[in-house]
Scaffold this active site. Sequence first.
Site, PDB file in Angstrom:
ATOM      1  N   ASP A 125       0.900  -1.188  -0.004  1.00 29.66           N
ATOM      2  CA  ASP A 125       0.013  -0.040   0.074  1.00 29.66           C
ATOM      3  C   ASP A 125       0.837   1.262   0.184  1.00 29.66           C
ATOM      4  O   ASP A 125       0.412   2.304   0.155  1.00 29.66           O
ATOM      5  CB  ASP A 125      -0.858   0.131   1.331  1.00 29.66           C
ATOM      6  CG  ASP A 125      -0.185   0.098   2.498  1.00 29.66           C
ATOM      7  OD1 ASP A 125       1.091  -0.069   2.511  1.00 29.66           O
ATOM      8  OD2 ASP A 125      -0.827   0.118   3.686  1.00 29.66           O
ATOM      9  N   ARG A 175      12.771  25.624   6.060  1.00 29.71           N
ATOM     10  CA  ARG A 175      12.360  26.930   5.438  1.00 29.71           C
ATOM     11  C   ARG A 175      10.884  27.428   5.944  1.00 29.71           C
ATOM     12  O   ARG A 175      10.688  28.456   5.628  1.00 29.71           O
ATOM     13  CB  ARG A 175      12.598  26.871   3.798  1.00 29.71           C
ATOM     14  CG  ARG A 175      14.002  26.867   3.485  1.00 29.71           C
ATOM     15  CD  ARG A 175      13.963  26.907   1.846  1.00 29.71           C
ATOM     16  NE  ARG A 175      13.735  25.605   1.493  1.00 29.71           N
ATOM     17  CZ  ARG A 175      13.821  25.363  -0.040  1.00 29.71           C
ATOM     18  NH1 ARG A 175      13.894  26.394  -0.787  1.00 29.71           N
ATOM     19  NH2 ARG A 175      13.261  24.273  -0.570  1.00 29.71           N
ATOM     20  N   HIS A 200      18.824  26.115   7.019  1.00 33.13           N
ATOM     21  CA  HIS A 200      18.363  27.476   6.262  1.00 33.13           C
ATOM     22  C   HIS A 200      18.437  28.606   7.322  1.00 33.13           C
ATOM     23  O   HIS A 200      18.788  29.597   7.098  1.00 33.13           O
ATOM     24  CB  HIS A 200      16.957  27.236   5.887  1.00 33.13           C
ATOM     25  CG  HIS A 200      16.244  28.505   5.243  1.00 33.13           C
ATOM     26  ND1 HIS A 200      16.627  29.236   4.019  1.00 33.13           N
ATOM     27  CD2 HIS A 200      15.230  29.224   5.904  1.00 33.13           C
ATOM     28  CE1 HIS A 200      15.873  30.396   4.277  1.00 33.13           C
ATOM     29  NE2 HIS A 200      15.095  30.402   5.060  1.00 33.13           N
ATOM     30  N   LYS A 250      19.193  42.868  -7.351  1.00 32.48           N
ATOM     31  CA  LYS A 250      17.943  42.919  -8.279  1.00 32.48           C
ATOM     32  C   LYS A 250      17.455  44.418  -8.523  1.00 32.48           C
ATOM     33  O   LYS A 250      17.487  45.030  -7.491  1.00 32.48           O
ATOM     34  CB  LYS A 250      16.826  41.947  -7.673  1.00 32.48           C
ATOM     35  CG  LYS A 250      17.167  40.383  -7.891  1.00 32.48           C
ATOM     36  CD  LYS A 250      15.971  39.606  -7.524  1.00 32.48           C
ATOM     37  CE  LYS A 250      16.325  38.235  -7.447  1.00 32.48           C
ATOM     38  NZ  LYS A 250      15.055  37.308  -7.010  1.00 32.48           N
ATOM     39  N   ARG A 285      14.318  46.254 -10.371  1.00 28.91           N
ATOM     40  CA  ARG A 285      12.933  46.123 -10.932  1.00 28.91           C
ATOM     41  C   ARG A 285      12.906  47.506 -11.733  1.00 28.91           C
ATOM     42  O   ARG A 285      12.643  48.598 -11.449  1.00 28.91           O
ATOM     43  CB  ARG A 285      11.879  45.953  -9.888  1.00 28.91           C
ATOM     44  CG  ARG A 285      10.462  45.765 -10.696  1.00 28.91           C
ATOM     45  CD  ARG A 285       9.375  45.479  -9.584  1.00 28.91           C
ATOM     46  NE  ARG A 285       9.590  44.018  -9.114  1.00 28.91           N
ATOM     47  CZ  ARG A 285       9.281  43.116  -9.796  1.00 28.91           C
ATOM     48  NH1 ARG A 285       8.832  43.038 -10.966  1.00 28.91           N
ATOM     49  NH2 ARG A 285       9.634  41.777  -9.310  1.00 28.91           N
ATOM     50  N   ASP A 324      25.850  29.377  -2.837  1.00 33.00           N
ATOM     51  CA  ASP A 324      24.584  29.384  -2.000  1.00 33.00           C
ATOM     52  C   ASP A 324      24.512  28.046  -0.993  1.00 33.00           C
ATOM     53  O   ASP A 324      24.970  26.909  -1.294  1.00 33.00           O
ATOM     54  CB  ASP A 324      23.343  29.382  -2.721  1.00 33.00           C
ATOM     55  CG  ASP A 324      22.243  30.277  -2.339  1.00 33.00           C
ATOM     56  OD1 ASP A 324      22.427  30.466  -0.960  1.00 33.00           O
ATOM     57  OD2 ASP A 324      21.138  30.389  -2.749  1.00 33.00           O
TER      58      ASP A 324
END
Length: 284
Positions: A33, A86, A122, A184, A186, A210
């Site tokens: 199962d 996390r 983390h 970053k 935007r 990382d």
Amino acid sequence: MIIGGPSSQLLGGRIAAILKEDLALCEYSSFPDGEAYTQVCSDLDDRIVVVQSTPSDRDIIQLLQLLDVCRGRKIDLVIPYFGYARQDKQFKPGEPLSARAMAGAIDSFLAEGSRIFTINIHDRSVLNNFRHEATDLDATPLLSDEIKKMGLDDPVIISPDKGAVRMARAAAERLGVPYDYLEKTRHSGTEVSMAPKEIDAAGRDVVILDDMIATGGTMAQAISILKSKGAKRVYLGSVHPVLTGSAVLKLCRAGVESIIATDTLEKAVSTVTVAGLVAEAIRR
């Protein structure tokens, strides 16, 4: 005695070899199962080391089964990759703190004097959810030493974002090379650019470092951007090669030179072992 869980069999064997301790014979299978079946076939010692990463729900179940087999004994529990770490914050009403739930379930099986070891978890605050002594080990020096052997041309260590820069800094200081992070910007609701904050990567070998690579999407974007900025070669370094789905294909299409990772998760790219790091911690 060393017990290697189903997701950490090779690492368990390596730790046992370094410590010169017995490696338990275990059987891992499934019932018709789909339920997990776990059996430790060797006679148990009074002191046990259990090594099991938990990248999936099934791996967590099998870890709990192993701990139940060893109930009442002092255990050094090594969770090289701690799944659910996390999920350590609540963003909406009714959400669980899953990291706390996992820690509580594991804790309930551990006898007094047991210890817990994770590797580059983390967020180290997750360890506060354990009642037993919990230590996070750092595999960054191992990755740094592997990078040093590669003979890179004017290398620079890059963090994929500002939040992960601590690891890049530690590696760069060990190697005596510069480091930076990708910032970053935007430009509109749909357009986002990414580039090193300060360092010009043109003509240099770049290592993006990382703690984990999961889907590979962000890393693939970072590789493409660095290549477009004139980086000579781009490498990836990661403690935990989660690499779900088509992550490796994304990274290869983006032009990654190679991926360097540890065996906290046993994948084809796991060329750096954390066995010595764990063995030393257990001895201490």
